[in-house]
Design a protein around this motif. Sequence first.
Motif: not given
Length: 426
Positions: A145-153, A171-180, A317-318
């Motif tokens: 299972l995979s996805c592109s995500s802004t964090g929550n997904l 797969f996420i942008p490398h500079d997301l919030e550390q918690g996510k 996330s938006l």
Amino acid sequence: MAVETVAPATDVTLGSAVALSCRECGHRVPLGPVFACEECFGPLEVAYDLPSGDPEGLRKRIEAGPQSIWRYAPLLPVPADVASKPNLNPGFTRLITADRLGAELGVEPGRLFVKDDSGNPTHSFKDRVVAIAVEAARVFGFTTLSCSSTGNLAGAVGAAAARAGLKSCVFIPHDLEQGKILMAAVYGGQVVGIEGTYDDVNRFCSELIGDPIGEGWGFTNVNLRPYYAEGSKTLAYEICEQLGWRIPDNIVIPVASGSQLTKIDKGLKELIALGLVEDRPYKIFGAQAEGCSPVSRAYKDGHEVVRPVRPDTIAKSLAIGNPADGPYVLDIARRTGGAVEDVDDTAVVDAIKQLARTEGVFAETAGGVTFGVLAKLVADGRISPSETTVAINTGDGLKTLDAVAPTTGLSAVIRPTLDSFREAGL
């Protein structure tokens, strides 16, 4: 709501789902892991042969169902035995009467509600959509299972895959919030940071699907997107059921890709067609951050086309600069008499703190956008104080602590004595 049955190419059983239908030209194809129309390249969505003729019986069946989205299984593209399978059982989150917040905004008592989706298993509404995608992945034989995500997904995919016994790679942008980032990684799957925006990440995933390395991979928001998106309908179902099977006058919804808003509208229309709720007017409002507001700009300028932007906002996330469902959001806002509005980052933080202070709900930055826009709409008179309004909090503020950290913290530091406490003037 009977539809023309299309014979599937393979033996696929996903409840009352019978085909995939193009939103642009209406062309239908059998159920499968595809997301674009072969005729016009428009987006595909699930078409159904939904139960009809006995609204009261269906309503009772739903009310007797599990306390999760699976109570609505007859209206979703999932097997009939879905509730018995290993999954996270998201949904049926609380609907809060927000009178204290309403008083500050100028809304009459008993008219403002918060749909708080931070109570889902990974603390965001993404658990709903991923739960549907997992069932499609099982049917189509995917192993990863995979996805592109802004964090929550990413977190929702990692957790759902672990529970279902599937591999995951997100797969996420490398500079997301550390918690996510940590929440996505803790479930044991692979988390890959990509240098660039979410739109860069999404393009990469689309390329990966066509490469041999992606064989056996189900991308929740790409090749499984028609099924994944249906999970957002359950927000509409729950809101109406929790209001006593009534459609609210207004719903305020955050806009990233726009899929959540469009599917909530689809869910409302299905409830009306099935006779589960009264057919009455409702308004849908989209909420964006000023630093990533392509849909809001198009709405205000009277455009039909949404021009991509480069995101610059704390509401990561938006932060989707080229939202796939943007044009459909515009159509729905205009058709229902709603609007698409935006607020700046300062208003986002203020709204997070106001919601927490008045109702005890700690929203992430997407929620700050939603409730900041809500305040703006009420102040401008676009939402009447006497109308029933539901605003959606899509995630938990613990995921975006950096947004409030600079202006939130200890009230004082004292010695462990009463005199010291008195001196602090608290």
